[in-house]
Design a protein around this motif. Structure first.
Motif, mmCIF file in Angstrom:
data_model
loop_
_atom_site.group_PDB
_atom_site.id
_atom_site.type_symbol
_atom_site.label_atom_id
_atom_site.label_comp_id
_atom_site.label_asym_id
_atom_site.label_seq_id
_atom_site.Cartn_x
_atom_site.Cartn_y
_atom_site.Cartn_z
ATOM 1 N N HIS A 9 -50.872 78.192 -2.226
ATOM 2 C CA HIS A 9 -52.139 78.541 -2.889
ATOM 3 C C HIS A 9 -51.926 79.871 -3.619
ATOM 4 C CE1 HIS A 9 -56.240 79.223 -3.803
ATOM 5 N NE2 HIS A 9 -56.328 80.270 -3.019
ATOM 6 N N VAL A 32 -54.974 82.730 -12.303
ATOM 7 C CA VAL A 32 -55.218 81.273 -12.247
ATOM 8 C C VAL A 32 -55.705 80.828 -13.614
ATOM 9 C CG1 VAL A 32 -55.739 80.905 -9.799
ATOM 10 C CG2 VAL A 32 -57.527 81.728 -11.308
ATOM 11 N N ASP A 33 -55.447 79.570 -13.970
ATOM 12 C CA ASP A 33 -55.810 79.078 -15.294
ATOM 13 C C ASP A 33 -56.474 77.705 -15.156
ATOM 14 O OD1 ASP A 33 -56.069 78.396 -17.916
ATOM 15 O OD2 ASP A 33 -54.012 78.903 -18.483
ATOM 16 N N LEU A 34 -57.786 77.723 -14.883
ATOM 17 C CA LEU A 34 -58.502 76.466 -14.659
ATOM 18 C C LEU A 34 -58.649 75.671 -15.960
ATOM 19 C CD1 LEU A 34 -61.267 77.608 -12.147
ATOM 20 C CD2 LEU A 34 -59.038 76.607 -11.663
ATOM 21 N N GLY A 82 -61.042 77.568 -7.646
ATOM 22 C CA GLY A 82 -59.700 78.142 -7.699
ATOM 23 C C GLY A 82 -58.754 77.667 -6.605
ATOM 24 N N GLN A 135 -55.692 73.368 -16.615
ATOM 25 C CA GLN A 135 -55.745 72.162 -15.789
ATOM 26 C C GLN A 135 -56.762 71.165 -16.352
ATOM 27 O OE1 GLN A 135 -57.808 71.875 -11.990
ATOM 28 N NE2 GLN A 135 -55.814 71.576 -11.009
ATOM 29 N N TRP A 167 -49.184 68.169 -8.500
ATOM 30 C CA TRP A 167 -49.489 69.595 -8.681
ATOM 31 C C TRP A 167 -48.878 70.429 -7.553
ATOM 32 C CZ3 TRP A 167 -55.427 68.738 -9.755
ATOM 33 C CH2 TRP A 167 -55.596 68.326 -11.090
ATOM 34 N N GLU A 174 -49.649 74.345 -13.951
ATOM 35 C CA GLU A 174 -49.448 74.366 -15.403
ATOM 36 C C GLU A 174 -48.584 75.545 -15.856
ATOM 37 O OE1 GLU A 174 -52.413 74.275 -13.839
ATOM 38 O OE2 GLU A 174 -52.733 72.109 -13.991
ATOM 39 N N ARG A 230 -46.271 73.482 -7.710
ATOM 40 C CA ARG A 230 -46.498 74.800 -7.091
ATOM 41 C C ARG A 230 -45.283 75.215 -6.267
ATOM 42 N NH1 ARG A 230 -51.653 77.276 -6.440
ATOM 43 N NH2 ARG A 230 -53.301 76.030 -7.365
ATOM 44 N N TYR A 245 -49.762 78.268 -10.490
ATOM 45 C CA TYR A 245 -50.524 77.037 -10.691
ATOM 46 C C TYR A 245 -49.586 76.023 -11.323
ATOM 47 C CZ TYR A 245 -51.432 80.242 -14.639
ATOM 48 O OH TYR A 245 -51.310 81.195 -15.615
ATOM 49 N N ASN A 253 -56.432 74.952 -4.313
ATOM 50 C CA ASN A 253 -55.422 73.978 -4.782
ATOM 51 C C ASN A 253 -56.060 72.662 -5.214
ATOM 52 O OD1 ASN A 253 -53.819 76.014 -3.771
ATOM 53 N ND2 ASN A 253 -52.255 74.614 -3.007
#
Ligand SMILES: *Cc1c(COP(=O)(O)O)cnc(C)c1O
Length: 370
Positions: A284, A6-8, A185, A11, A249, A350, A253, A348, A187
């Motif tokens: 998710h 995941v890449d918070l 993390g 976002q 988003w 992005e 996904r 994700y 959605n």
């Protein structure tokens, strides 16, 4: 890592201006616990799901616990919980004094197997908690039919299923009540812990809000002993900003999942997630299965791609549940099989098409070279 699971950060960078302004507004107005920003998000989230009531709480686990208590689940009651989920679903049952009854998963959707739910019902069964795992709605038609036949409550654990749909209805409005987590993390993720209970039942909504706020209806008018689990203003403001982007988003996904499926169909021994005509999954997680899971995960890691396992130990097999009568592989064969084969690929909004190609080509390389 070249590509994390995941890449918070990616976002945040994409919405930095909006988020920073929203946070500044909360600080300026000092609306820290509950207050206008929390209320605004609750209204927006209810509207997005097409339900009447939303009660913001401290986290998804609290949402489940408070909803169970508001539904009247207490000592002596059995609650059916999937064997294949995150521990919070079961913890909430135990915390309100209920007894957890695990039911195995269905292989094709990873969720509760309705046929096994039927077999697990006893005179003490009070409720069923279907979990829409990885963002894939459980087979709600069957589960609701069983619940009506046996007069059972249905509380949905939608912690991984924001904006998922079942039979044209957005999850949240399908059963009696649904619980959401806004863990960063998820959605729809806050910048800290947060959660919510949604329902169309006014009495249930009032009771849940009371329990979450010291059992009161007015400042010092406490009807019962409750607890403290409230949505805070900063999280409410952040969630309001993010909710506006959630449809786009979610679409991305689903597009990422489609690209994975198209590229990986028929590759090696991979079993890919299934799409169902009556359900819209929100991915998710994108979870594949392979008998060579450890090898593949290691190969991807060497190439800078992070893959995860959700979850490596099925709930009945955890030490926390060894005291239960049923806790062996023979009792939960599907969950046991899944825990040895599942692998979550990065997903994700992005994630770029180039990154997806890099991941799928690396997986193809694995099967060609090894
Ligand atoms: C994340 C999660 C929860 C718990 O939510 P928290 O906000 O972390 O307390 C419950 N159930 C499922 C299936 C989850 O994924």
């Amino acid at each position: 890592m070249l590509i994390p699971l995941v890449d918070l950060k990616a976002q945040y960078i994409s919405i930095k201006g909006e988020i920073d302004a929203a946070v500044a507004a909360v600080l300026t107005e000092t609306a820290f616990v509950g207050g206008k920003f929390a209320r605004k998000f609750e209204e927006e989230f209810a509207k997005a799901l097409g339900v009447k009531y939303c009660i913001g709480v401290g986290n998804g686990t609290d949402a489940l616990e408070i909803a169970l208590r508001a539904l009247g689940v207490a000592e002596g009651d059995e609650v059916i919980v999937p064997a294949n989920t995150f521990i919070a679903t079961a913890e909430a049952v135990t915390t309100v004094g209920g007894s957890v009854v695990f039911v195995d998963a269905r292989e094709d959707d990873f969720c509760l197997d309705p046929a096994l739910v039927r077999k697990a019902i006893t005179p003490r069964t009070k409720a069923i908690i279907p979990v829409h795992l990885y963002g894939q709605p459980a087979d709600m038609k069957e589960i609701l039919t069983i619940a009506r036949e046996h007069d059972l409550l249905v509380l949905e654990d939608a912690a991984q299923a924001h904006l998922a749909q079942y039979d044209g209805t957005t999850i949240g409005g399908v059963g009696e009540a649904a619980c959401f987590s806004f863990y960063p993390g998820k959605n729809l993720g806050a910048y800290g812990d947060a959660g919510a209970i949604v329902t169309n039942d006014e009495a249930l909504a009032t009771k849940a809000r009371m329990i979450a706020n010291h059992g009161r209806i007015d400042k010092y008018d406490h009807k019962i002993e409750g607890r403290n689990s409230r949505l805070d203003g900063l999280q409410g403001a952040v969630l309001s900003v993010k909710l506006k982007h959630l449809p786009e988003w979610t679409k991305r996904r689903r597009a990422v999942a489609k690209r994975y499926t198209e590229a990986l169909e028929g590759v090696g021994d991979l079993v890919l997630p299934k799409e169902f005509a009556d359900r819209t999954a929100v991915y998710h997680l994108y979870v594949v299965r392979t008998k060579r899971r450890e090898e593949l995960q290691k190969f991807l890691k060497e190439k800078g791609i992070e893959a995860g396992i959700h979850y490596p130990i099925g709930l009945p097999f955890l030490e926390a549940y060894h005291h239960l009568e049923k806790s062996t592989a023979a009792d939960f064969p599907t969950t046991h099989m899944l825990q040895g084969e599942i692998l979550s690929l990065p997903i994700y909004a992005e994630l770029s098409d180039e990154q997806i190609s890099l991941i799928t080509n690396t997986i193809k390389d694995f099967y060609v070279s090894r």
